[in-house]
Design an enzyme around this catalytic site. Structure first.
Site, PDB file in Angstrom:
ATOM      1  N   HIS A 266       0.863  -1.193   0.000  1.00 30.67           N
ATOM      2  CA  HIS A 266       0.000   0.000   0.000  1.00 30.67           C
ATOM      3  C   HIS A 266       0.895   1.237   0.000  1.00 30.67           C
ATOM      4  O   HIS A 266       1.689   1.412  -0.917  1.00 30.67           O
ATOM      5  CB  HIS A 266      -0.942  -0.073   1.196  1.00 30.67           C
ATOM      6  N   HIS A 307      -2.184  -2.510  -9.545  1.00 32.77           N
ATOM      7  CA  HIS A 307      -3.139  -1.828  -8.664  1.00 32.77           C
ATOM      8  C   HIS A 307      -4.406  -2.665  -8.595  1.00 32.77           C
ATOM      9  O   HIS A 307      -4.801  -3.288  -9.572  1.00 32.77           O
ATOM     10  CB  HIS A 307      -3.484  -0.438  -9.235  1.00 32.77           C
ATOM     11  N   ASP A 365       2.889   5.369  -6.785  1.00 34.27           N
ATOM     12  CA  ASP A 365       4.135   5.284  -6.021  1.00 34.27           C
ATOM     13  C   ASP A 365       5.378   5.190  -6.887  1.00 34.27           C
ATOM     14  O   ASP A 365       6.498   5.330  -6.395  1.00 34.27           O
ATOM     15  CB  ASP A 365       4.081   4.055  -5.097  1.00 34.27           C
TER      16      ASP A 365
HETATM   17  C1  SDX Z   1      -1.314   2.087  -3.438  1.00 34.56           C
HETATM   18  O1  SDX Z   1      -6.064   0.790  -3.240  1.00 34.56           O
HETATM   19  C2  SDX Z   1      -5.555   1.931  -3.516  1.00 34.56           C
HETATM   20  O2  SDX Z   1      -6.208   2.791  -4.033  1.00 34.56           O
HETATM   21  C3  SDX Z   1      -4.093   2.084  -3.095  1.00 34.56           C
HETATM   22  C4  SDX Z   1      -3.437   3.387  -3.521  1.00 34.56           C
HETATM   23  C5  SDX Z   1      -4.039   4.593  -2.817  1.00 34.56           C
HETATM   24  O3  SDX Z   1      -3.910   5.701  -3.339  1.00 34.56           O
HETATM   25  O4  SDX Z   1      -4.544   4.398  -1.675  1.00 34.56           O
HETATM   26  O5  SDX Z   1      -3.569   3.572  -4.930  1.00 34.56           O
HETATM   27  C6  SDX Z   1      -1.954   3.398  -3.176  1.00 34.56           C
HETATM   28  O6  SDX Z   1      -1.287   1.277  -2.555  1.00 34.56           O
HETATM   29  C7  SDX Z   1      -0.781   1.785  -4.812  1.00 34.56           C
HETATM   30  C8  SDX Z   1      -0.206   0.340  -4.918  1.00 34.56           C
HETATM   31  C9  SDX Z   1       1.203   0.359  -4.343  1.00 34.56           C
HETATM   32  N1  SDX Z   1       1.724  -1.017  -4.231  1.00 34.56           N
HETATM   33  C10 SDX Z   1       2.729  -1.457  -5.018  1.00 34.56           C
HETATM   34  O7  SDX Z   1       3.210  -0.801  -5.947  1.00 34.56           O
HETATM   35  C11 SDX Z   1       3.238  -2.852  -4.649  1.00 34.56           C
HETATM   36  C12 SDX Z   1       3.359  -3.713  -5.929  1.00 34.56           C
HETATM   37  N2  SDX Z   1       1.984  -3.984  -6.408  1.00 34.56           N
HETATM   38  C13 SDX Z   1       1.414  -5.267  -6.001  1.00 34.56           C
HETATM   39  O8  SDX Z   1       1.728  -5.649  -4.677  1.00 34.56           O
HETATM   40  C14 SDX Z   1      -0.065  -5.379  -6.395  1.00 34.56           C
HETATM   41  O9  SDX Z   1      -0.163  -4.953  -7.697  1.00 34.56           O
HETATM   42  C15 SDX Z   1      -1.125  -4.684  -5.577  1.00 34.56           C
HETATM   43  C16 SDX Z   1      -1.063  -5.071  -4.141  1.00 34.56           C
HETATM   44  C17 SDX Z   1      -1.003  -3.200  -5.682  1.00 34.56           C
HETATM   45  C18 SDX Z   1      -2.485  -5.087  -6.139  1.00 34.56           C
HETATM   46  O10 SDX Z   1      -2.615  -6.429  -5.927  1.00 34.56           O
HETATM   47  P1  SDX Z   1      -3.996  -7.213  -6.288  1.00 34.56           P
HETATM   48  O11 SDX Z   1      -4.985  -6.336  -6.917  1.00 34.56           O
HETATM   49  O12 SDX Z   1      -4.413  -7.969  -5.082  1.00 34.56           O
HETATM   50  O13 SDX Z   1      -3.561  -8.115  -7.445  1.00 34.56           O
HETATM   51  P2  SDX Z   1      -2.909  -9.506  -7.256  1.00 34.56           P
HETATM   52  O14 SDX Z   1      -1.926  -9.453  -6.125  1.00 34.56           O
HETATM   53  O15 SDX Z   1      -3.999 -10.517  -7.193  1.00 34.56           O
HETATM   54  O16 SDX Z   1      -2.090  -9.632  -8.620  1.00 34.56           O
HETATM   55  C19 SDX Z   1      -2.754 -10.028  -9.795  1.00 34.56           C
HETATM   56  C20 SDX Z   1      -1.664 -10.749 -10.578  1.00 34.56           C
HETATM   57  C21 SDX Z   1      -0.945 -11.803  -9.742  1.00 34.56           C
HETATM   58  O17 SDX Z   1      -0.503 -12.811 -10.642  1.00 34.56           O
HETATM   59  P3  SDX Z   1      -1.448 -14.157 -10.790  1.00 34.56           P
HETATM   60  O18 SDX Z   1      -1.602 -14.747  -9.389  1.00 34.56           O
HETATM   61  O19 SDX Z   1      -2.761 -13.690 -11.378  1.00 34.56           O
HETATM   62  O20 SDX Z   1      -0.630 -15.051 -11.714  1.00 34.56           O
HETATM   63  O21 SDX Z   1      -0.648  -9.814 -10.968  1.00 34.56           O
HETATM   64  C22 SDX Z   1       0.576 -10.152 -10.335  1.00 34.56           C
HETATM   65  C23 SDX Z   1       0.266 -11.100  -9.193  1.00 34.56           C
HETATM   66  O22 SDX Z   1       1.344 -11.984  -8.974  1.00 34.56           O
HETATM   67  N3  SDX Z   1       1.150  -8.896  -9.858  1.00 34.56           N
HETATM   68  C24 SDX Z   1       2.437  -8.552  -9.982  1.00 34.56           C
HETATM   69  C25 SDX Z   1       2.501  -7.250  -9.451  1.00 34.56           C
HETATM   70  N4  SDX Z   1       1.302  -6.873  -9.010  1.00 34.56           N
HETATM   71  C26 SDX Z   1       0.463  -7.896  -9.253  1.00 34.56           C
HETATM   72  N5  SDX Z   1       3.501  -9.195 -10.489  1.00 34.56           N
HETATM   73  C27 SDX Z   1       4.684  -8.525 -10.452  1.00 34.56           C
HETATM   74  N6  SDX Z   1       4.857  -7.264  -9.959  1.00 34.56           N
HETATM   75  C28 SDX Z   1       3.780  -6.602  -9.451  1.00 34.56           C
HETATM   76  N7  SDX Z   1       3.929  -5.354  -8.972  1.00 34.56           N
END
Ligand code: SDX
Length: 429
Positions: A266, A307, A365
């Site tokens: 997050h 996201h 971010d």
């Molecule tokens: C913020 O919610 C908000 O609005 C948050 C925010 C705000 O203003 O409040 O926008 C701020 O938190 C932005 C996000 C910051 N986080 C990061 O940058 C961390 C990296 N991102 C990931 O951890 C992830 O993308 C999330 C947590 C942001 C979102 O995760 P989801 O929606 O739960 O998606 P998921 O984990 O189910 O991923 C879907 C797929 C997965 O692969 P499969 O299981 O389908 O094979 O995408 C992959 C994940 O492995 N994946 C990634 C990835 N993010 C998702 N693979 C590699 N790198 C990534 N960054």
């Protein structure tokens, strides 16, 4: 609302269940499942990926189109034509301020920027190297012990002065966390500075002298606060709403939001982005890291990408990217090695099938950390800056919930533990 219905037929149930379908001004319809308890069945939605937790008029996100509106105004227009404090006024009151309202609001916030001296003793209790987010959690929660004059959450005047105090004091507390971290004297706010100039003054000024804040850097700082102001029902805002639903005082609700924001998935991602870019170290290592990000068995993820809602470019990232270029040009850092790695990483990720197929775009971010680093802010302070900007969103949602009929949030569960059993004696275990 609509007269549309969803009809739920469940194996083993004699009759189908009619559920109202509600439509908002924009976005997806929702199925009102609140009557399901009466039918002795729950919905199941870990991570709330398919759940609308509340009704709100504050912020709208269209993840597929990469749209973010605050009270109907697109984020890129607000970034171009409004300040952070104007956006705060908008989020709290529903409309942008006119010239008089703008001046009055700025005066109100300015008049609340100081904090009680005893907060300094509170900070001195933390180790010199305590993470600033740990300090913010503690200090903001402790603020509830200072304001006994405005603790009636049912009183709109009390709610608004609390909002003003939080918006005004977060930069002062954030700068104090930084000063504690670097072992320098605290700097008092100066009433003749703008919100962003004041923060940079309190961060980088010392009693021996305060560097003149350039308008470009002050603008970038204001933009960082503005782009983080609010984002619908994200994890930390949902935490604030859940804490507030028990009637807890607003300062402790905001402290709960700060705690939730700290996680690397997050708000902690901006710090994690810089740590990742530093770990990559050189453009020639990018392919290795992209490979790791795609490896199911490797927990590594590309921080700053992906996201829960945006399956398109995060509109804030686009604005942040331009601000990043402006700041680095102003500071003569446009050849910054980390920026070069970031831009190459972004290009690769936007072309790589893994990221394209999973719609993993740069989020807010991704570039914010590079701007903050260029402004001289240490990575440990990045999420504190995010929390400072997001405080208005948290308190606007808290206020929206408390000023309307609400219930304590109390989700249920799918229980898969042991059925009821008797306790064996010790020698039978
Ligand atoms: C913020 O919610 C908000 O609005 C948050 C925010 C705000 O203003 O409040 O926008 C701020 O938190 C932005 C996000 C910051 N986080 C990061 O940058 C961390 C990296 N991102 C990931 O951890 C992830 O993308 C999330 C947590 C942001 C979102 O995760 P989801 O929606 O739960 O998606 P998921 O984990 O189910 O991923 C879907 C797929 C997965 O692969 P499969 O299981 O389908 O094979 O995408 C992959 C994940 O492995 N994946 C990634 C990835 N993010 C998702 N693979 C590699 N790198 C990534 N960054």
């Amino acid at each position: 609302m609509t007269d549309k219905k969803a009809v739920l037929s469940i194996d083993g149930y004699d009759t189908a269940i009619n559920l109202p379908v509600l439509s908002g001004t924009l976005g997806q319809d929702v199925i009102d499942v609140s009557s399901l308890t009466a039918n002795d069945i729950f919905t199941f939605d870990p991570g709330f990926t398919s759940t609308a937790s509340c009704e709100s008029k504050i912020t709208f996100i269209d993840g597929a189109k990469g749209i973010l509106l605050h009270r109907g105004y697109p984020i890129d227009e607000l970034a171009e034509k409004a300040s952070y404090l104007e956006t705060c006024y908008l989020l709290l009151n529903g409309e942008l301020p006119d010239a008089t309202q703008k001046a009055e609001f700025e005066d109100i916030i300015t008049s609340h920027t100081m904090v009680n001296r005893s907060i300094e003793q509170f900070l001195s209790g933390f180790r010199y190297d305590a993470h600033p987010m740990a300090i913010m959690c503690g200090v903001v929660g402790a603020m509830s012990s200072f304001y006994h004059d405005s603790i009636d959450i049912e009183d709109p005047t009390h709610r608004m002065i609390t909002a003003h105090r939080l918006i005004a004091k977060m930069p002062t507390l954030a700068a104090m966390c930084y000063k504690h971290y670097v072992g320098q004297p605290y700097m008092y706010p100066k009433n003749d500075l703008t919100y962003a100039e004041n923060f940079l003054h309190m961060m980088f000024g010392t009693p021996c002298g305060t560097p003149k804040v350039s308008p470009v850097l002050a603008r970038a700082m204001d933009l960082l606060f503005l782009l983080h102001a609010d984002h619908e029902q994200n994890a930390s805002t949902s935490t604030v709403r859940l804490a507030g639903s028990s009637g807890a005082n607003p300062f402790s609700c905001i402290a709960a939001g700060i705690a939730a924001l700290w996680g690397p998935s997050h708000g902690g991602a901006n710090q994690a982005v810089l740590e990742m870019l530093n770990e990559i170290g050189d453009e020639k290592h990018i392919d290795t890291f992209v490979k790791r990000a795609k490896d199911k068995n490797d927990p590594f993820r590309l921080m700053g990408f992906g996201h829960r809602v945006y399956k398109n470019f995060d509109p804030r990232a686009k604005v942040m990217k331009q601000a990043c270029d402006d700041v680095l040009a102003e500071l003569g850092l446009d050849n910054d090695p980390l920026l070069k790695i970031a831009k190459r990483l972004e290009k690769i990720a936007l072309e790589d099938d893994y990221f394209v197929s999973k719609k993993l775009y740069p989020n807010v971010d991704f570039y914010s950390g590079i701007i903050m680093k260029a402004l001289g802010i240490p990575t440990e302070m990045f999420t504190v800056i995010f929390a400072t900007g997001r405080t208005v969103g948290w308190i606007a949602h808290w206020n929206e919930m408390i000023s309307n009929p609400y219930k304590i949030g109390r989700p249920r569960q799918l229980y898969t533990g042991p059925s009821q059993r008797s306790i064996p004696s010790v020698d039978e275990r």
